[in-house]
Design a protein around this motif. Structure first.
Motif, short mmCIF file in Angstrom:
data_model
loop_
_atom_site.label_atom_id
_atom_site.label_comp_id
_atom_site.label_asym_id
_atom_site.label_seq_id
_atom_site.Cartn_x
_atom_site.Cartn_y
_atom_site.Cartn_z
N THR A 34 3.36 8.58 10.95
CA THR A 34 3.08 9.86 10.30
C THR A 34 4.20 10.22 9.33
OG1 THR A 34 3.84 10.89 12.37
CG2 THR A 34 1.48 10.89 11.96
N GLY B 182 2.96 10.71 -9.55
CA GLY B 182 2.28 10.76 -10.84
C GLY B 182 2.26 9.44 -11.58
N ALA C 161 2.41 1.69 -3.51
CA ALA C 161 1.43 2.23 -4.45
C ALA C 161 1.20 3.72 -4.18
CB ALA C 161 0.11 1.47 -4.36
N GLY C 162 1.16 4.07 -2.90
CA GLY C 162 0.97 5.47 -2.54
C GLY C 162 2.11 6.35 -3.01
N ALA D 100 0.84 -1.21 0.00
CA ALA D 100 0.00 0.00 0.00
C ALA D 100 0.88 1.26 0.00
CB ALA D 100 -0.94 0.00 1.21
N PHE E 201 3.99 14.25 -3.26
CA PHE E 201 2.86 14.76 -4.04
C PHE E 201 3.00 16.27 -4.28
CE2 PHE E 201 -1.45 16.65 -4.07
CZ PHE E 201 -1.97 16.04 -5.21
N VAL F 176 4.67 10.44 1.48
CA VAL F 176 3.75 10.40 0.34
C VAL F 176 3.23 11.80 0.04
CG1 VAL F 176 1.50 9.54 -0.45
CG2 VAL F 176 3.11 7.99 0.68
N ASP F 177 2.81 12.50 1.08
CA ASP F 177 2.26 13.84 0.88
C ASP F 177 3.33 14.81 0.36
OD1 ASP F 177 -0.14 12.88 1.78
OD2 ASP F 177 -0.16 13.99 3.66
N ALA G 42 3.20 8.64 5.97
CA ALA G 42 2.19 9.47 5.32
C ALA G 42 2.80 10.78 4.84
CB ALA G 42 1.03 9.74 6.28
N GLN H 55 1.83 6.70 -6.85
CA GLN H 55 0.77 7.63 -7.25
C GLN H 55 1.11 9.07 -6.88
OE1 GLN H 55 -3.04 5.11 -6.18
NE2 GLN H 55 -3.40 6.53 -7.83
#
Lengths: 281, 281, 281
Positions: free
Chosen positions: A257, A56, A49-50, A46, A267, A263-264, A260, A53
């Motif tokens: 955290t 992009g 994949a995050g 997971a 992005f 990933v953020d 997360a 993504q």
């Protein structure tokens, strides 16, 4: 001749990597949105994949032998992580590697825990026969791989080896396999056996994020989809992960955290912040 | 004689558990960084790995029969969760339990959803034959297990039984199997059939975090790796999870941030906070 | 005759959906806590379970053929996502769909990536034979499905089609299969081939959250467990996810915190906020 072979013969004369093409690589991911086919372990899947993504890329993560050739042909790059190598998944790994070689797709091999069992070492031989474009592991894994190939005489396999201790093995492995080798640790080192770079970004807490190394392997696949030189692509991936981890670590409470936050951060990362934070040696 | 048998005969005379050895247990995890081999279900696997890494343990989660003996021998403890028992995974569970018994490693059995099917009950018999060190479940699961063994006459299986309703069954199960039994709920109860303790930490929102019980099972494996008394180890695991959940719940918005908060809190938990928050009865 | 057939014959005369019954649906989930059996892919599985638990449902996610009938009979609804269709998982999908039809349970089909391979298309035929209550996909997937059935003449399959481009195919598919079809995108459209609704909630960043579409499929299963009209149930699920995403997006930093924020928002969502935010066309 596929991109998968580029590391062996086509990249020796390129100039030193500057931050600029790395930022271009990030823009390329966002514009082209390459399909990346990754076989990874369920712990990491997971997060991986995050991460894909977030930059992009469009992840596909099938392990179905029935569609392996179809999916690999539709992908711009492939990654294979040998964690949790149950019979069915191990078969899928070898099929994906063979399909990548057949279709001329660049592919990344992650020898996670290769020292753990003869089963993984046997699997490793079958995968290496398909000539990975990049091999990414930690120091122990790279030392274990070099040892398998008789390349680690006198190096010794330490339970928690430093990246520096693994550099000769990494270079020998790169030369023997014609792959780019990335050894990740405090500084991530990338070598094609001749040239080598260090990416000195990151944060110590990243070692406590489950599956982050596996996610970096997938990100390396994404980088190969937009950057034809495997050495530059590997540096790009290490740089993206290191910079994102370093930035995210400034405002998180712990490893969950941080995952997360990485990933953020990937992005939202802009070229200027990326270049300013980057420390490539 | 392996640690896996200690609960049966070696632990009866130990004194009441004080907070102090529990804090020592946390320090032990961080210093020794034990390898824990966990077979758990895909829903919980990432959170379980995160919890293990947060306390310093090193998770391995392979389901490959080809390397089961190698991995179990390299691990300090093993955990098996019967969720999502597909044929291949069920075979891996039994192989891991048998390898743990053979190698004398303590191991934890999580009978998740054992009441759901005859398939799970059959699997349960094969696993119990390998004498788990600790069995951890919720009230329904412990009642279903006791019923399977003819130990629950007149108790009845309620769809959402309270922990208190399951305590007689837990004690009977502990005596019949020579395992420590942990029943988790509002208060987590741990018994070896003679002595029993309650851990009154935690937060109601924890019941809405997917896979948290499974992660506690893995954490119990980690505790067994540093604390030779299974009863104390089970209390340590329940205490760590309960304290982390209780602290994290004070500053989260819902179950997803609570899951992350538990991992982060375990990572940063200091002995003083742990002891001050702990409520062991 | 099971609920699974209700979409085909029993729902045509219902009045236009008002926000009120949708809020009742949310209350129903929290009160009844239905068991939902979902087969989904490993990328999405933890998020999907988290979403189900957040609204009060109780997820079961087994892929074991040995217990498929038992689990489906114990569930109020079933969902099947064709991602990562390895042989064993593909067998489990078909078994779950057949068991749902046999037991008269409503079930949701998610044709994720159906255009990726002949293997997925073959699997799709086996699943469609069991008459799904709702089919949920993105525009590409719905177009590919309609094309498989010879329903998409002249529509053409675009790599990144808009929802609007897929609406005629969605209506044709709904009529041909007697299923409700949900096409998710900027606006989520739901049709039974005669009536159709649009849910205009959500946020663009949701497209970057791995597994969120798969989680919506599971949430649709939960909605079918409390709302007998499949069209209303599908609108309820789209509304819950869209509203939660829209609210969560106002205070997150990127896709990973958005995923967590959606779970947390669903957990805490009150009827008044739900109704006030909802935009059903």
């Amino acid at each position: 001749m596929g991109r998968g072979d580029a590391g062996a013969d086509g990249t020796m004369g390129r100039p030193v990597i500057a931050p600029m093409p790395l930022a271009d690589g990030l823009a390329g991911l966002r514009n082209r949105r390459p399909v990346i086919h990754s076989i990874t372990n369920p712990v990491a899947i997971a997060l991986a994949a995050g991460v894909l993504q977030a930059v992009g890329a469009r992840p596909v993560m099938t392990e179905a032998l029935e569609e392996m050739d179809d999916v690999v042909r539709a992908a711009a790059a492939v990654t294979v992580n040998i964690g949790m190598p149950s019979t069915a998944r191990a078969d899928a790994m070898v099929a994906a590697a063979a399909a990548a070689r057949q279709a001329g797709r660049p592919w990344v091999l992650d020898p996670v825990g290769v020292g753990a069992s003869p089963h993984r070492r046997g699997l490793m031989h079958a995968l290496l026969a398909n000539r990975p474009t990049v091999i990414r592991g930690n120091a122990d894994e790279v030392l274990a791989l070099a040892d398998m190939g008789g390349l680690a005489d006198g190096i010794g396999i330490d339970a928690q080896a430093t990246v520096e201790a693994a550099l000769p093995a990494a270079a020998a492995l790169a030369q023997a396999t014609a792959s780019v080798v990335m050894v990740t640790g405090k500084v991530d080192h990338v070598t094609d056996g001749v040239r080598s770079f260090g990416v000195a970004n990151g944060h110590p807490m990243m070692t406590r994020v489950s599956g982050l190394g596996c996610a970096l392997t997938c990100l390396t696949g994404a980088a190969l989809a937009v950057e034809p030189d495997p050495l530059t692509a590997a540096v790009l991936a290490a740089a993206l992960m290191g910079v994102a981890g370093e930035i995210a670590a400034t405002s998180v409470a712990g490893p969950a955290t941080l995952a997360a936050g990485i990933v953020d951060t990937l992005f939202g990362l802009d070229a200027r912040t990326f270049q300013r934070t980057l420390r490539v040696q």
